[in-house]
Structures are given as C-alpha cells and as structure tokens.
Design an enzyme around this catalytic site. Structure first.
Site, PDB file in Angstrom:
ATOM      1  CD  GLU A  76     -12.658   7.858   6.830  1.00  0.00           C
ATOM      2  OE1 GLU A  76     -12.115   6.736   6.725  1.00  0.00           O
ATOM      3  OE2 GLU A  76     -13.831   8.071   6.495  1.00  0.00           O
ATOM      4  CE  LYS A 122      -8.271  -0.628   5.905  1.00  0.00           C
ATOM      5  NZ  LYS A 122      -7.225   0.309   5.460  1.00  0.00           N
ATOM      6  CD  GLN A 168      -0.101  -0.999  10.109  1.00  0.00           C
ATOM      7  OE1 GLN A 168       1.079  -0.791   9.829  1.00  0.00           O
ATOM      8  NE2 GLN A 168      -1.097  -0.529   9.388  1.00  0.00           N
ATOM      9  CB  SER A 228      -0.010   2.933   7.651  1.00  0.00           C
ATOM     10  OG  SER A 228      -0.683   1.690   7.641  1.00  0.00           O
ATOM     11  NE  ARG A 265      -7.118   5.561   5.428  1.00  0.00           N
ATOM     12  CZ  ARG A 265      -7.611   5.006   4.325  1.00  0.00           C
ATOM     13  NH1 ARG A 265      -8.462   5.672   3.550  1.00  0.00           N
ATOM     14  NH2 ARG A 265      -7.261   3.787   3.980  1.00  0.00           N
ATOM     15  CG  HIS A 269      -9.744   4.119   8.288  1.00  0.00           C
ATOM     16  ND1 HIS A 269     -10.123   4.278   6.973  1.00  0.00           N
ATOM     17  CD2 HIS A 269      -8.823   3.128   8.319  1.00  0.00           C
ATOM     18  CE1 HIS A 269      -9.448   3.405   6.237  1.00  0.00           C
ATOM     19  NE2 HIS A 269      -8.656   2.707   7.016  1.00  0.00           N
ATOM     20  NE  ARG A 306      -3.674  -3.859  13.725  1.00  0.00           N
ATOM     21  CZ  ARG A 306      -3.868  -3.008  12.718  1.00  0.00           C
ATOM     22  NH1 ARG A 306      -3.727  -3.436  11.478  1.00  0.00           N
ATOM     23  NH2 ARG A 306      -4.182  -1.749  12.950  1.00  0.00           N
ATOM     24  CD  GLU A 340      -2.614   1.346   2.569  1.00  0.00           C
ATOM     25  OE1 GLU A 340      -3.792   1.703   2.490  1.00  0.00           O
ATOM     26  OE2 GLU A 340      -2.046   1.065   3.657  1.00  0.00           O
ATOM     27  CD1 TRP A 341       3.210   5.692  -1.251  1.00  0.00           C
ATOM     28  CD2 TRP A 341       2.511   6.224  -3.306  1.00  0.00           C
ATOM     29  NE1 TRP A 341       3.693   6.946  -1.528  1.00  0.00           N
ATOM     30  CE2 TRP A 341       3.284   7.304  -2.786  1.00  0.00           C
ATOM     31  CE3 TRP A 341       1.973   6.330  -4.584  1.00  0.00           C
ATOM     32  CZ2 TRP A 341       3.514   8.469  -3.515  1.00  0.00           C
ATOM     33  CZ3 TRP A 341       2.206   7.486  -5.309  1.00  0.00           C
ATOM     34  CH2 TRP A 341       2.979   8.554  -4.780  1.00  0.00           C
ATOM     35  NE  ARG A 342      -2.179   6.315   4.558  1.00  0.00           N
ATOM     36  CZ  ARG A 342      -2.265   6.413   5.884  1.00  0.00           C
ATOM     37  NH1 ARG A 342      -2.363   5.319   6.614  1.00  0.00           N
ATOM     38  NH2 ARG A 342      -2.310   7.574   6.477  1.00  0.00           N
TER      39      ARG A 342
END
Length: 254
Positions: free
Chosen positions: A86, A170, A236, A232, A82, A143, A213, A46-48
C-alpha cells in the site's frame, strides 16, 4: 458528521485538521524531524514507523515511542505502519503487523492507530478491538497507488471500514485523469450524506489530485496531510502553505 476526539483534537468539526508525517529511518532522524515538526501548524503528527530501521525490535520500538511522546508534548500522535503493498517502505506479514500493533497499544504512548483494511480480516478486527480497549482512536485505511477505483467501489471500501468498527475511515487513490479526481470527491460527499456519520478522510494523490487535499471542508474530508521534513505520499503540500489555504477557505465559508 460525528466528532471523534484524539486527545483534545476534534476530528469532524471545523476545518480539516492538518496531519504531518515523521518519516525518519533511525532514532536521530526521527527525533530531529519531531523537533522540527513542533514549529509547523500540525494538529496531528503521524509517525510512519515503516520507515524506521528497527521497527521490528520490540524494545527499540517501545523506546522510540516513549521518546516521541516526550518530544511532542501534548500533540496527538498517530502510529502508522504502511505495508509495502500500500505504498510503504517495508514488507510485513500479518502476524508481524499484529505484534507491532500490540506493542504500540500496550505502550500507551500513541493516541491513534492506523489499521489497513486489507491486511487480514481477522487480524484487522483484533487490532481494532485491542486499540479501543486502550481508548485509542482507529483510522482504517486503504491506499491505491496505481489507479482510482470507481465511485461505488470507493464507497464500498469505506463502508467496510465502518462495519469493522473503525472510528475514522480513510482512502487514498491515484488519479489518471481529472474525472478520477471528481470520482473521489463525489464518493466522499456521498459517503457522508448517505452511508456514515463517522469522519471520512479521502485524498487523490499526486499533483492532479491536489484539489482534494484542499477541498475537504466542501466535500466532507476531515483530515488532510501536509509535508514536514519529508512527504509521505505524492502531492502533499508543505504544512505552512496548506494551513493558509485551509484557513482562507474556512473563513470564506463562515
């Protein structure tokens, strides 16, 4: 659960897929993270892009996408901006969100696009349709970094994503109690059993929600996020540790 393919990656079958974020602020940081993430057990990157200083410069965004595509080879790439409301790094107006998404779709460099459920109804639907015309998978997302909504509200939001035409649904929420974590897990199981055949991705953030998770294969969450150079979102695990736990759970359930 139906299977959604992002390139050759099958979302919705087998153990939950591991997504690792890239969160660099400039070209050098982003490419350095992209190089290091290749050594991690990442099924999806994932490129944030909300972290990227030049994300609103169309030329810089296009060049960065091309460089990432080259660096990541065949690993599927998810593009995410994002919004600050959120949990993201930058504010963004709906019309800017549309333009960034249009640039990403036209580039042909990303394989999937994250679209926020509550950005703007008309614009959100336009982006989903645009991404599908480019044969990109769409992850609709929501989120809540403050609280965990009640179970029925969680399922209501996921159903809205389904009705909008997203391919993967999601939601991430913040628990204040163990009961909140259970609410999220029950909503996940109920969503897949009663309301949709599409892959669902859910997580309860922070240390208290760590179990969410890890338990995706049990409750029906198809993707989980592991930290690379940066996390992110709160809670995590490092991607290497995450892989070991998920593999062990999968083997025990076989």
């Amino acid at each position: 659960m139906d299977t959604v393919y992002i390139k050759e990656l099958a979302i919705g079958e087998g153990r939950p897929k591991i997504c690792v974020p890239i969160c660099g602020k400039n070209r050098e940081e982003i490419l350095r993270e992209a190089e290091s993430v290749r050594e991690l057990p990442a099924d999806l990157i994932e490129w944030r892009a909300d972290w990227y200083d030049d994300v609103f410069d169309r030329v810089c965004l296009e060049e960065m996408l091309q460089s990432l595509r080259h660096k990541l080879d065949d690993t599927p790439l998810l593009f995410t901006f994002r919004s600050i409301q959120e949990g993201g790094e930058k504010p963004i107006r709906p019309e800017q969100y549309l333009e960034v998404s249009r640039t990403v779709c036209a580039s042909g460099q990303a394989d999937a696009l994250d679209v926020e459920l509550f950005m703007d109804g008309k614009i959100t639907k336009e982006i989903i349709d645009m991404a599908h015309r480019q044969r990109m998978a769409v992850i609709a997302s929501n989120h809540d970094f403050i609280k965990t909504p009640e179970k029925d509200e969680i399922t209501r939001r996921l159903i809205l994503m389904d009705e909008m035409g997203a391919d993967i649904l999601k939601i991430a929420v913040m628990p204040k109690s163990k009961t909140d974590v259970l609410e999220l897990l029950m909503a996940t199981e109920e969503m897949g059993r009663l309301y949709t055949e599409k892959p669902v991705v859910t997580m309860s953030m922070g240390p208290m929600g760590l179990i969410s998770r890890l338990a995706g294969e049990t409750f029906g969450s198809a993707i989980t996020f592991g930290a690379g150079a940066k996390a992110s979102a709160p809670g995590q695990m490092p991607a290497e540790q995450l892989e070991k736990v998920l593999d062990a759970i999968h083997e025990s359930m076989a």
